[in-house]
Write a protein that holds these residues in place. Structure first.
Motif, PDB file in Angstrom:
ATOM      1  N   PRO A  13       0.854  -1.186   0.000  1.00 31.63           N
ATOM      2  CA  PRO A  13       0.000   0.000   0.000  1.00 31.63           C
ATOM      3  C   PRO A  13       0.891   1.236   0.000  1.00 31.63           C
ATOM      4  CG  PRO A  13       0.094  -0.962   2.204  1.00 31.63           C
ATOM      5  CD  PRO A  13       0.877  -1.872   1.305  1.00 31.63           C
ATOM      6  N   SER A  15       2.437   4.571   1.323  1.00 25.15           N
ATOM      7  CA  SER A  15       2.557   4.975   2.728  1.00 25.15           C
ATOM      8  C   SER A  15       1.743   6.236   3.047  1.00 25.15           C
ATOM      9  CB  SER A  15       4.021   5.187   3.097  1.00 25.15           C
ATOM     10  OG  SER A  15       4.581   6.159   2.240  1.00 25.15           O
ATOM     11  N   GLU A  19      -5.724   6.075   7.188  1.00 26.61           N
ATOM     12  CA  GLU A  19      -5.995   4.842   7.938  1.00 26.61           C
ATOM     13  C   GLU A  19      -7.161   4.078   7.318  1.00 26.61           C
ATOM     14  OE1 GLU A  19      -4.225   3.299  10.188  1.00 26.61           O
ATOM     15  OE2 GLU A  19      -2.790   4.924   9.833  1.00 26.61           O
ATOM     16  N   LYS A  22      -6.009   2.460   4.139  1.00 27.63           N
ATOM     17  CA  LYS A  22      -5.122   1.320   4.439  1.00 27.63           C
ATOM     18  C   LYS A  22      -5.954   0.105   4.805  1.00 27.63           C
ATOM     19  CE  LYS A  22      -0.830   3.419   5.827  1.00 27.63           C
ATOM     20  NZ  LYS A  22      -0.357   4.323   6.857  1.00 27.63           N
ATOM     21  N   TYR A  25      -7.496  -1.305   1.783  1.00 29.47           N
ATOM     22  CA  TYR A  25      -6.457  -2.034   1.044  1.00 29.47           C
ATOM     23  C   TYR A  25      -6.303  -3.455   1.595  1.00 29.47           C
ATOM     24  CZ  TYR A  25      -1.766  -3.070  -0.820  1.00 29.47           C
ATOM     25  OH  TYR A  25      -0.694  -3.643  -1.450  1.00 29.47           O
ATOM     26  N   GLU A  26      -6.198  -3.538   2.926  1.00 28.86           N
ATOM     27  CA  GLU A  26      -6.009  -4.854   3.559  1.00 28.86           C
ATOM     28  C   GLU A  26      -7.221  -5.746   3.331  1.00 28.86           C
ATOM     29  OE1 GLU A  26      -3.236  -5.863   4.611  1.00 28.86           O
ATOM     30  OE2 GLU A  26      -2.205  -3.935   4.630  1.00 28.86           O
ATOM     31  N   ASP A 175      -9.214   1.376  -4.675  1.00 31.48           N
ATOM     32  CA  ASP A 175      -8.030   0.807  -4.020  1.00 31.48           C
ATOM     33  C   ASP A 175      -6.968   0.557  -5.086  1.00 31.48           C
ATOM     34  OD1 ASP A 175      -8.896   0.568  -1.337  1.00 31.48           O
ATOM     35  OD2 ASP A 175     -10.165  -1.131  -1.902  1.00 31.48           O
TER      36      ASP A 175
END
Ligand SMILES: [Zn+2]
Length: 204
Positions: A13, A15, A19, A22, A25-26, A175
């Motif tokens: 992802p 940086s 949040e 992220k 993304y996960e 994403d």
């Protein structure tokens, strides 16, 4: 072109994702294991550098993303391999190519050296966050309305980044993943092929 998406050892992802992004993304990795948009480390670094450089003068940056439209089985995805930009007329909250001086942009397009497709554009919002403004939406729906087109917005001051794609009449966050391959240059040794200087619409 038919190819496998980058494997999970070679993606990460960005940086600068919030949040919330992220987490998205996960979740995407856990749910599907692949993305619709991959951006090479090199292209990403160029976009960030460009945005930072003009950001210091409180100006917006902008350019085109060049890459490949790929498919593997039922999964369609785009790989951004490089970017090009040209002379810009930009201020702190607007940007466009200098229509009187597009030679620089065309020269870069010609020099890009691989058989590219313009797969989208990027621009920066120095200090005011990542979103698609009314003008950005108009740009997206007039110039980048194909299914494979995306937009990347970078805030080099707040260090934020987002990708968007047209979904119906609105631009929805997308994403995306940064990818790299130790052995792969953006040009993969391909011979130089010049392409017409228009946004290509004939390849999916
Ligand atoms: Zn904008």
């Amino acid at each position: 072109m038919d190819r496998l998406p980058p494997d999970l050892q070679h993606v990460s992802p960005h940086s600068w994702l919030s949040e919330e992004l992220k987490q998205s993304y996960e979740e995407r990795i856990a749910r599907k294991g692949f993305f619709e948009l991959y951006v090479s480390k090199l292209a990403m670094q160029k976009m960030i550098n460009h945005s930072k450089m003009l950001g210091r003068e409180e100006r917006e940056a902008m350019g085109f993303m060049l890459g490949d439209i790929c498919r593997h089985e039922s999964h369609g995805f785009v790989m951004v391999r490089d970017i090009v930009t040209g002379d810009l007329l930009s201020s702190c909250d607007s940007v466009r190519f200098d229509h009187g001086n597009l030679q620089g942009l065309f020269k870069e397009l010609d020099a890009s050296g691989f058989d590219y497709v313009i797969v989208g554009w990027y621009h920066s919002h120095p200090g005011f966050g990542c979103f698609m403004s009314k003008t950005d939406m108009k740009t997206q729906s007039t110039l980048f309305s194909e299914r494979f087109h995306s937009a990347i917005v970078i805030d080099p001051v707040r260090e934020e980044i987002m990708a968007f794609r047209l979904r119906g009449k609105r631009c929805a966050p997308l994403d995306f993943s940064v990818y790299w391959h130790e052995l792969e240059t953006p040009y993969r040794g391909k011979k130089i092929m010049r392409r017409s200087r228009v946004l290509r619409r004939d390849r999916r």
